[in-house]
Design an enzyme around this catalytic site. Sequence first.
Site, mmCIF file in Angstrom:
data_model
loop_
_atom_site.group_PDB
_atom_site.id
_atom_site.type_symbol
_atom_site.label_atom_id
_atom_site.label_comp_id
_atom_site.label_asym_id
_atom_site.label_seq_id
_atom_site.Cartn_x
_atom_site.Cartn_y
_atom_site.Cartn_z
ATOM 1 N N GLU A 443 7.448 -0.980 -3.555
ATOM 2 C CA GLU A 443 8.137 -1.414 -2.323
ATOM 3 C C GLU A 443 7.340 -2.492 -1.591
ATOM 4 O OE1 GLU A 443 10.904 -0.437 -2.529
ATOM 5 O OE2 GLU A 443 10.841 1.504 -3.521
ATOM 6 N N GLY A 444 6.676 -3.351 -2.343
ATOM 7 C CA GLY A 444 5.902 -4.437 -1.732
ATOM 8 C C GLY A 444 4.443 -4.059 -1.586
#
Lengths: 604, 604
Positions: A443-444
């Site tokens: 998620e980054g």
Amino acid sequence: MGQQIADRRDIEFVLYEQFDAEYLANNERYQGLNRKAFDLILTEARAFAIKELLPIMAEGDRQGVRLEDGTVKVPDCFKKPFAQFIENEWMSLTEDPEMGGQGLPHLIATAATEYLVGPNFAFAGYLGMGHGTGKMIELYGTEAQKSLFVKNLYTCKWAGTMMLTEPEAGSDVGALTTTAVPNEDGSYSITGNKIFITVGDHDLTENIIHAVLARIEGAPAGTAGVSLFIVPKIRVNEDGSLGIPNDVICTGLEEKMGIHGSATCSMALGSKGQCQGFLLGEANKGMRAMFHMMNEARLAVSMQSLGIASTAYLHAANYAKERVQGRDLSDMLNKDAVSVPIVRHPDVRRMLTWMKAYVDGMRSFVYFIADCIEKEENSQDIEEHKRCKGLVDLLTPIIKTYNAKYGFEVCVQAIQTYGGYGYIREYPVEQLLRDAKITSLYEGTDGVQAMDLLARKIGMEQGAVFQSFIKEINNVIDRARKSDALASMADAVDQCLKDLSNLAIAMGTTAMSPDFKIAFAHSVPFLDVFGDMVMAWMLLWRACVAAEKLGEMAKKKDLAFYEGQIKTAQFFCETVLPVTEGRMKSIKNFSPAPLEMDEAAFGG
Amino acid sequence: MGQQIADRRDIEFVLYEQFDAEYLANNERYQGLNRKAFDLILTEARAFAIKELLPIMAEGDRQGVRLEDGTVKVPDCFKKPFAQFIENEWMSLTEDPEMGGQGLPHLIATAATEYLVGPNFAFAGYLGMGHGTGKMIELYGTEAQKSLFVKNLYTCKWAGTMMLTEPEAGSDVGALTTTAVPNEDGSYSITGNKIFITVGDHDLTENIIHAVLARIEGAPAGTAGVSLFIVPKIRVNEDGSLGIPNDVICTGLEEKMGIHGSATCSMALGSKGQCQGFLLGEANKGMRAMFHMMNEARLAVSMQSLGIASTAYLHAANYAKERVQGRDLSDMLNKDAVSVPIVRHPDVRRMLTWMKAYVDGMRSFVYFIADCIEKEENSQDIEEHKRCKGLVDLLTPIIKTYNAKYGFEVCVQAIQTYGGYGYIREYPVEQLLRDAKITSLYEGTDGVQAMDLLARKIGMEQGAVFQSFIKEINNVIDRARKSDALASMADAVDQCLKDLSNLAIAMGTTAMSPDFKIAFAHSVPFLDVFGDMVMAWMLLWRACVAAEKLGEMAKKKDLAFYEGQIKTAQFFCETVLPVTEGRMKSIKNFSPAPLEMDEAAFGG
């Protein structure tokens, strides 16, 4: 053995004493709910987690997922609790009951989720992703799409995924190459390969609805040409019945350091030319919709980090109270002295206090965001709505990254508390550490989040959002100043806040100067001190509540708990904030060395 | 693909430019050796490591050890390199050739060891432990014991172990309960159970010689009643031939987070009443002898940490240069810009510079200790001998703990550099992280080392040892001041040194006051800032050498390397030392919160 997952007393403190969650009962939206109902729900969630989810944590890790005959098989032990989860309706807690949700306030849902996710987010992933997919369809889909998919996703009858990453693109989503060619019937033929797809395939549900980013033939380069598609694993007929398989297959599973129960899939779409997708929202506007799901996923990661940190901390605390080894330091020269539980050793106490500070702070941070989302959704006042939304936007990259970093670090300290036993699979903490590591990556990554903070978030609305963040903290500082016991802590937090404000200006200025790369070279440390500030704020806030309660002297039985809140804030102010101050100085030096280093000087 | 294990250019820099290792050729002890010979040895060690040891790193992890029919089987892939290792005589590098050693200087042996241990210390453990056991016998054994055991141990014909830990005793060695009952023939019957015995059993050698701590019947309580015994796995006849098995068996293998190729054994001694042991050294003086082996093991751990950190860093640096993803930040608005290798991204550069700083600093630290041991052994001057021995004693707990902590942290940063790929077993860094975690736990946890530093080491010889440490650093600061480019770094290091001196006095004073527990509650952070000081010293020292070389402008081809040394020191002074300063302030606050916290406030 004490509690092994989320600490009930602390959750109640946060809910009812820090965030006054009883106010929610006055909201029309939650008619019929009250503290008694909330408590009942949380008691059930906790009991379910302890009885069904905690025991499968280690087994899921040992057994892992496997790819057989083109289908992913989850660990056998996941099957029963998954069915019970659905039967007992623990999914989509905050959504409208008419859509398949449970209609709970965000704060209460957050507490339930902490119990349900805490010990085992490898399992929880199969349940959570469907909500994100459903939400995007609810927000951006046509009426027909909504009625076909949303309820089935919210009730976990069908699962969901989020398909962004490709082998060559990674964090650079705009570089993706999966293509979508329009068909005559309005659908699209999708062709491409995706990797690192969390719960991309499994045998828990009859269908899986994939949210796929792809590029319509002829679309512009970069993110401006990315569209979003609904791609079911099994095609769905117009009446909602299932049709034929849709040419989306799992081609491989990643062997990972941890979360072995979670299927991380390589996926091939349209390898036989028969993958049918449906445009969700407008063409070329796929990133906007996907951002909604990504933000939700980022907040979910912050909860995973909290859950794993809390579990690791409670295990370490229990172990330290039970494990007898070595004499008390006061008795070092007394040969007849008996051995004591290691919680008596000063170094072990330092580690436990450190872990407690971060777990407590992360918990309050997570619930604060939930309360902001609640207020954002319910507020009639446009300014209040904007303020709350701004805080969530600003703090999302911080809570995702900071909780991931310190959740992992709590696991490190928990292992250290166990000593050699911490390294052994017979004890739970080594698994928690292996599981936790993913939270800084998916998620980054930290780097992606720090760029988001510096390039987009700090300057939102000409700094007004950052100012409202400062105002929140000043409110707590003012409240703390009313208590003699907290005055020096209030001063320390105040100083930190002033320093952070100055640093934010310096960072923002540098980021807009010709030397902007130097600011980005220090963006991760900047996010980190921002997170320290949030911890200090949350812990001081907790100490305010505790000091006020102690002033009333009503519940003497909770003395240790309330005094513990004050000691924890004191510990953070005395031992962490001086380091934060040093970190801010370090960033302000804007060392150009990393940029000036000749590439040849790195490694072999 | 660049270098994947220890960086050859950097090792040569440390050996010949920082520590002027060519001086060793002038020492009578090393007659016949010269730079050419040293280089030949290191070239061979490196080639062997790359060809034979690096390839078995992942396979050893996957296959792991297993217990079959009462014997531990090592991973199959370990067998061939183990035999080659012995055939090529890579063991006991610094010992007398007449005893089975290779007669090399410590500095050169250290460089060879870095290659040989670096990528795979799970494997290296089977080779290294025998030396420690042999050394104790050489130092404390009878002539008969020496002739029976030492050469076989130094040549790795037989392996060795160190048996301290027991289930109830752990770090509190004095609480051990293994007993030794004297037999009429002068031997002892040993009975007890040991756990966490590294390479406690395996099928690589025909015999294993265990060094066992036990308590002779009637001995005083605590460490004052602990004796050391030689306990062979297979009994050894007086003529050196092997006899019957000696009732020492492996009862179990720990399943661990990492180092799966290393057998961590539970051992039963005398379960059939037939375990024969021989007293080594004096009765009840076992701890003194064991301390020698423990110190050697602690220094070995510092090398393991360096090796793993260097491997992780080089992999990350290679990956960052090869992996193309995202546009250059300068081209963010240019849609036609091509993607660049991630080493171009400022945040990746920060991580690489950070890793480089710690790997370089740890390497110099390890070689500095080796050079001190060399000088301690060879010096004719009693003061010089004492000075060098004092530095080794003082710095042993620091190098063990600090390298373990930052070796692990380098692995974390390496994973972060890889992004999601870092979490996947297909890439090496997740294994390196799992392997690295043990270094903070075995051979004394961080807490044990920090107590050693504070309670025993800082005050050695009324502070004279600490003063000679300060003098070493001042020498480098003075040298740095001669170069304009290094003047501000010299100031920063000087300030840090003054602050550390003051802190050490404050810690020492508090540790001897009635509030002594507060000092011990902050002893691990104290060790940590001490380590930062060592890093700053080593990196400034490197920068001095580089600046002087650049002044000569002789070897232009090494420009990037030398300038990289200066940039690295600059980075450390500008970004780490301000944090160190903050940490020292934090410790000086002597927060009593961890000690005052009610136990009930910790966890459930």
